[in-house]
Enzyme design. Structure first.
Site, mmCIF file in Angstrom:
data_model
loop_
_atom_site.group_PDB
_atom_site.id
_atom_site.type_symbol
_atom_site.label_atom_id
_atom_site.label_comp_id
_atom_site.label_asym_id
_atom_site.label_seq_id
_atom_site.Cartn_x
_atom_site.Cartn_y
_atom_site.Cartn_z
ATOM 1 N N HIS A 96 0.874 -1.175 0.000
ATOM 2 C CA HIS A 96 0.000 0.000 0.000
ATOM 3 C C HIS A 96 0.908 1.220 0.000
ATOM 4 O O HIS A 96 1.916 1.261 0.723
ATOM 5 C CB HIS A 96 -0.894 0.021 1.235
ATOM 6 C CG HIS A 96 -1.556 1.348 1.481
ATOM 7 N ND1 HIS A 96 -2.638 1.787 0.731
ATOM 8 C CD2 HIS A 96 -1.282 2.344 2.363
ATOM 9 C CE1 HIS A 96 -3.007 2.981 1.162
ATOM 10 N NE2 HIS A 96 -2.201 3.344 2.151
ATOM 11 N N CYS A 166 -4.658 1.944 -4.592
ATOM 12 C CA CYS A 166 -3.851 3.010 -3.990
ATOM 13 C C CYS A 166 -2.583 3.281 -4.779
ATOM 14 O O CYS A 166 -2.132 4.436 -4.883
ATOM 15 C CB CYS A 166 -3.500 2.641 -2.548
ATOM 16 S SG CYS A 166 -2.595 1.074 -2.392
#
Length: 226
Positions: A96, A166
């Site tokens: 992430h 993301c």
């Protein structure tokens, strides 16, 4: 020149604050622009930087703002240990990422674009930090840019774990701010997983997973945060 005549004035120079372009699927500010005169000529000594205004060499340069990429391993080390058994290949993490600029952290998840103080989500501090360089894009222009992304490409309902996540957001914003992409080992991860039989078998389940790190504030068009 005849007595009493007035020399023609040089036309004023105007330029757009941001002139994005498409490059490799991302929005970038592109190369510096040269203000042009009617008829195709250019005013000597003037330069329009990405996200900035026209200035002469005598003026102070625009402020530079550092841009960093925070990288988190959502598996907390489990991917490194289990991926050879489950996927038949080594994965170092389930990544992430977020962009750090203008003293805040910006990221994208199933709730849309969010922001917080750097390291302010429940994920805690990042596992690694990548220096992406500097940008001349001001905070005001950047927030306007985020507003446009939040209303178009990066709405919450557009989130997809493999294809629009993301890291897609971080890559897009990094190119806008600095012209640089984020590391390929991050953006290539979904393809690596789906290239394995185990990844293909789990895709229907994984496609339904939505990630929204807790602790951030949903980005608001009116004041930057809500």
């Amino acid at each position: 020149m005849r007595r009493g005549s007035v020399a023609p004035s040089v036309p004023s120079v105007t330029s757009r604050l941001v002139q994005p372009h498409r490059s490799g699927g991302g929005i970038g500010t592109g190369a510096a622009l040269s203000p042009s005169l009617p008829g195709g000529g250019c005013l000597p000594g003037l330069r329009v930087p990405p996200g900035g205004r026209a200035r002469t060499p005598m003026e102070e340069p625009l402020a530079l703002h550092p841009v960093k990429l925070y990288v988190y391993d959502l598996s907390k080390g489990m991917a490194r240990r289990l991926s050879p058994l489950m996927l038949g290949k080594q994965l170092d993490g389930i990544w992430h990422t977020s962009i750090i600029v203008h003293k805040d952290e910006f990221f994208y998840g199933s709730g849309g674009i969010s922001s917080c103080a750097p390291g302010g989500t429940l994920l805690g501090p990042p596992d690694s930090v990548v220096d992406l360089g500097n940008t001349e894009v001001t905070e005001e222009i950047f927030l306007e840019y985020l507003s446009s992304l939040g209303e178009s490409m990066f709405r919450g309902e557009s989130y997809n774990l493999f294809e629009h996540n993301c890291n897609t957001f971080s890559n897009e914003v990094a190119q806008f701010l600095t012209g640089r992409k984020i590391p390929s080992y991050i953006t290539d991860l979904p393809a690596e997983v789906l290239a394995t039989p185990f990844g293909q078998a789990l895709r229907p389940l994984l496609d339904s997973i939505q990630i929204q790190p807790p602790g951030g504030n949903t980005f608001s068009r009116h004041n930057g945060q809500s």
